[in-house]
Structures are given as structure tokens and as C-alpha cells.
Design a protein around this motif. Structure first.
Motif, mmCIF file in Angstrom:
data_model
loop_
_atom_site.group_PDB
_atom_site.id
_atom_site.type_symbol
_atom_site.label_atom_id
_atom_site.label_comp_id
_atom_site.label_asym_id
_atom_site.label_seq_id
_atom_site.Cartn_x
_atom_site.Cartn_y
_atom_site.Cartn_z
ATOM 1 N N SER A 1 -17.113 -9.125 6.315
ATOM 2 C CA SER A 1 -15.850 -9.661 5.794
ATOM 3 C C SER A 1 -14.759 -8.593 5.782
ATOM 4 C CB SER A 1 -16.061 -10.246 4.404
ATOM 5 O OG SER A 1 -16.567 -9.257 3.540
ATOM 6 N N GLN A 2 -15.129 -7.330 5.611
ATOM 7 C CA GLN A 2 -14.109 -6.275 5.621
ATOM 8 C C GLN A 2 -13.474 -6.141 7.001
ATOM 9 O OE1 GLN A 2 -15.895 -2.693 4.106
ATOM 10 N NE2 GLN A 2 -16.084 -3.510 2.025
ATOM 11 N N CYS A 3 -14.309 -6.143 8.044
ATOM 12 C CA CYS A 3 -13.760 -6.049 9.400
ATOM 13 C C CYS A 3 -12.926 -7.276 9.734
ATOM 14 C CB CYS A 3 -14.892 -5.909 10.422
ATOM 15 S SG CYS A 3 -15.677 -4.293 10.383
ATOM 16 N N ARG A 4 -13.391 -8.433 9.287
ATOM 17 C CA ARG A 4 -12.645 -9.648 9.608
ATOM 18 C C ARG A 4 -11.283 -9.634 8.923
ATOM 19 N NH1 ARG A 4 -14.171 -14.726 8.815
ATOM 20 N NH2 ARG A 4 -15.709 -14.423 7.187
ATOM 21 N N LYS A 5 -11.258 -9.182 7.683
ATOM 22 C CA LYS A 5 -9.972 -9.156 6.979
ATOM 23 C C LYS A 5 -9.044 -8.095 7.566
ATOM 24 C CE LYS A 5 -11.733 -10.889 2.569
ATOM 25 N NZ LYS A 5 -10.966 -12.147 2.482
ATOM 26 N N GLN A 6 -9.606 -6.944 7.923
ATOM 27 C CA GLN A 6 -8.741 -5.875 8.411
ATOM 28 C C GLN A 6 -8.135 -6.208 9.773
ATOM 29 O OE1 GLN A 6 -10.391 -2.148 9.631
ATOM 30 N NE2 GLN A 6 -8.457 -1.085 9.372
ATOM 31 N N THR A 7 -8.931 -6.824 10.637
ATOM 32 C CA THR A 7 -8.469 -7.024 12.010
ATOM 33 C C THR A 7 -7.933 -8.424 12.260
ATOM 34 O OG1 THR A 7 -10.631 -7.772 12.784
ATOM 35 C CG2 THR A 7 -10.221 -5.399 12.830
ATOM 36 N N GLY A 8 -8.152 -9.325 11.337
ATOM 37 C CA GLY A 8 -7.758 -10.707 11.552
ATOM 38 C C GLY A 8 -8.863 -11.524 12.181
ATOM 39 N N SER A 9 -9.929 -10.872 12.619
ATOM 40 C CA SER A 9 -11.126 -11.567 13.092
ATOM 41 C C SER A 9 -12.271 -10.579 13.015
ATOM 42 C CB SER A 9 -10.947 -12.144 14.490
ATOM 43 O OG SER A 9 -12.017 -13.015 14.776
ATOM 44 N N LYS B 1 -2.803 5.912 8.758
ATOM 45 C CA LYS B 1 -3.132 5.810 7.337
ATOM 46 C C LYS B 1 -4.586 5.395 7.234
ATOM 47 C CE LYS B 1 -0.891 4.384 3.547
ATOM 48 N NZ LYS B 1 -0.102 3.543 2.636
ATOM 49 N N GLU B 2 -5.245 5.835 6.182
ATOM 50 C CA GLU B 2 -6.645 5.452 5.990
ATOM 51 C C GLU B 2 -6.779 4.638 4.716
ATOM 52 O OE1 GLU B 2 -8.861 9.129 6.163
ATOM 53 O OE2 GLU B 2 -9.234 8.844 8.309
ATOM 54 N N ALA C 1 -16.893 4.913 3.373
ATOM 55 C CA ALA C 1 -16.219 4.958 4.674
ATOM 56 C C ALA C 1 -14.734 4.670 4.521
ATOM 57 C CB ALA C 1 -16.846 3.939 5.622
ATOM 58 N N LYS C 2 -14.005 5.092 5.558
ATOM 59 C CA LYS C 2 -12.567 4.828 5.588
ATOM 60 C C LYS C 2 -12.210 4.086 6.868
ATOM 61 C CE LYS C 2 -11.114 8.719 2.732
ATOM 62 N NZ LYS C 2 -12.479 9.119 2.340
ATOM 63 N N ARG C 3 -11.132 3.317 6.785
ATOM 64 C CA ARG C 3 -10.641 2.558 7.933
ATOM 65 C C ARG C 3 -9.248 3.048 8.271
ATOM 66 N NH1 ARG C 3 -13.274 -2.412 8.719
ATOM 67 N NH2 ARG C 3 -15.177 -2.454 7.473
ATOM 68 N N GLY C 4 -9.091 3.568 9.498
ATOM 69 C CA GLY C 4 -7.797 4.084 9.921
ATOM 70 C C GLY C 4 -6.976 2.999 10.588
ATOM 71 N N LYS D 1 -14.682 5.072 9.830
ATOM 72 C CA LYS D 1 -15.333 6.381 9.801
ATOM 73 C C LYS D 1 -16.063 6.580 8.489
ATOM 74 C CE LYS D 1 -14.482 11.301 10.591
ATOM 75 N NZ LYS D 1 -15.632 11.426 11.479
ATOM 76 N N GLN D 2 -17.355 6.835 8.612
ATOM 77 C CA GLN D 2 -18.164 7.131 7.432
ATOM 78 C C GLN D 2 -17.757 8.497 6.899
ATOM 79 O OE1 GLN D 2 -22.184 6.110 8.150
ATOM 80 N NE2 GLN D 2 -22.872 6.622 6.095
ATOM 81 N N ASN D 3 -17.659 8.631 5.585
ATOM 82 C CA ASN D 3 -17.264 9.898 4.971
ATOM 83 C C ASN D 3 -18.209 11.010 5.428
ATOM 84 O OD1 ASN D 3 -15.378 8.389 3.610
ATOM 85 N ND2 ASN D 3 -16.604 8.224 1.739
ATOM 86 N N ASP D 4 -17.626 12.111 5.839
ATOM 87 C CA ASP D 4 -18.374 13.307 6.233
ATOM 88 C C ASP D 4 -19.195 13.140 7.517
ATOM 89 O OD1 ASP D 4 -17.412 14.557 3.903
ATOM 90 O OD2 ASP D 4 -19.085 13.743 2.738
ATOM 91 N N ALA D 5 -19.037 12.050 8.241
ATOM 92 C CA ALA D 5 -19.764 11.889 9.499
ATOM 93 C C ALA D 5 -19.056 12.673 10.605
ATOM 94 C CB ALA D 5 -19.845 10.426 9.882
#
Ligand SMILES: [Zn+2]
Ligand SMILES: [Zn+2]
Length: 140
Positions: free
Chosen positions: A39-47, A68-69, A76-79, A91-95
Motif C-alpha cells: 500500500s505504501q508503494c501504491r500510494k506513493q506512485t499512484g499505482s 526529498k526523502e 526505510a526512506k523513499r526519495g 532505500k533501507q536505512n544504512d543499506a
């Protein structure tokens, strides 16, 4: 997203966000493409999104001042581009790898989608290629 054992691609690909302020070049992808339906990817990208993992040493990003992240989770963070809103990476934190959303790259990318993850969360308005593996949650 974890590292996959599929054969990586070694082509140099490049691309940009929608407005062109953020440009990415990849010397070599670490994995092939995974489609994430959470659901996070779907909300962030619109699908849902298509991403491939890249070792940070193989990733060149110009225009970072426009990135922006957003931390949608505590691991994890989403740029995204602060100007045009394009979702750029997860990006997973510290990966030491970045999951780059491959829609930015100019064809031909030499990439191919190898599976779908978090299909438990997928939208009810599309169907998936039954030939590809589908995982209810992550692929591990
Ligand atoms: Zn942009
Ligand atoms: Zn996701």
C-alpha cells in the motif's frame, strides 16, 4: 526489499525524473526488476512500482539538491523529486544498495521483471502476469 540472486544486467542506463532536475545513471544493476504492490508503494506512485536494486557505488545521481526523502516506515526512506513529485527510489536505512524505480530509465534498459511482491496488498483494478512468481508479502 532484499537482494536477489537473479542475473544482474551490466548495461549502462540513464534517465531522469519527470522534470529532468534529477538524473540517474546506473553502471550495473544488482538485481532484475521486482514489482511491489504494497500500500505504501501504491500510494506513493499512484499505482504499484517497478524497482531494481543498485549498489550505491554503481549509482550516480545528479540534482540531489532537489531530492526529498520521506520515511514511510522506520526502516526505510523513499526519495522523490521535490519539484515534479516523481518517486525515485526506496532505500533501507544504512543499506549500501538503493532500490531505484526503473520507470525513469530510457529504453532499452536490458531489464526484465522477475516477480511481484506484496500481492496481498495489490489493487483490485489490475491483473498480473500469471507466468511470474507472486509473493503475498516480501520475497524472503
Ligand atoms: Zn523532477
Ligand atoms: Zn512496496
Amino acid at each position: 526489499m532484499t537482494r536477489h540472486t537473479s542475473k544482474p544486467t551490466s548495461t549502462h542506463v540513464s534517465g531522469s525524473c519527470l522534470c529532468g532536475r534529477v538524473r540517474m545513471q546506473v553502471a550495473e544493476f544488482d538485481t532484475q526488476v521486482v514489482a511491489c504492490h504494497c500500500s505504501q508503494c501504491r500510494k506513493q506512485t499512484g499505482s504499484y512500482y517497478h524497482a531494481a536494486s543498485v549498489l550505491d557505488s554503481n549509482l550516480t545521481m545528479e540534482g540531489r539538491e532537489f531530492v526529498k526523502e520521506y520515511a514511510a516506515s522506520d526502516f526505510a526512506k523513499r526519495g522523490f523529486c521535490s519539484e515534479c513529485g516523481s518517486a525515485l527510489y526506496w532505500k533501507q536505512n544504512d543499506a549500501d544498495t538503493t532500490s531505484v524505480m526503473v520507470g525513469h530509465f530510457d529504453n532499452p534498459t536490458g531489464l526484465r521483471t522477475i516477480g511481484h511482491i506484496f500481492v496481498d496488498d495489490m489493487g483490485d483494478y489490475y491483473t498480473l502476469d500469471p507466468e511470474l512468481p507472486q509473493y503475498p508479502q516480501s520475497d524472503t
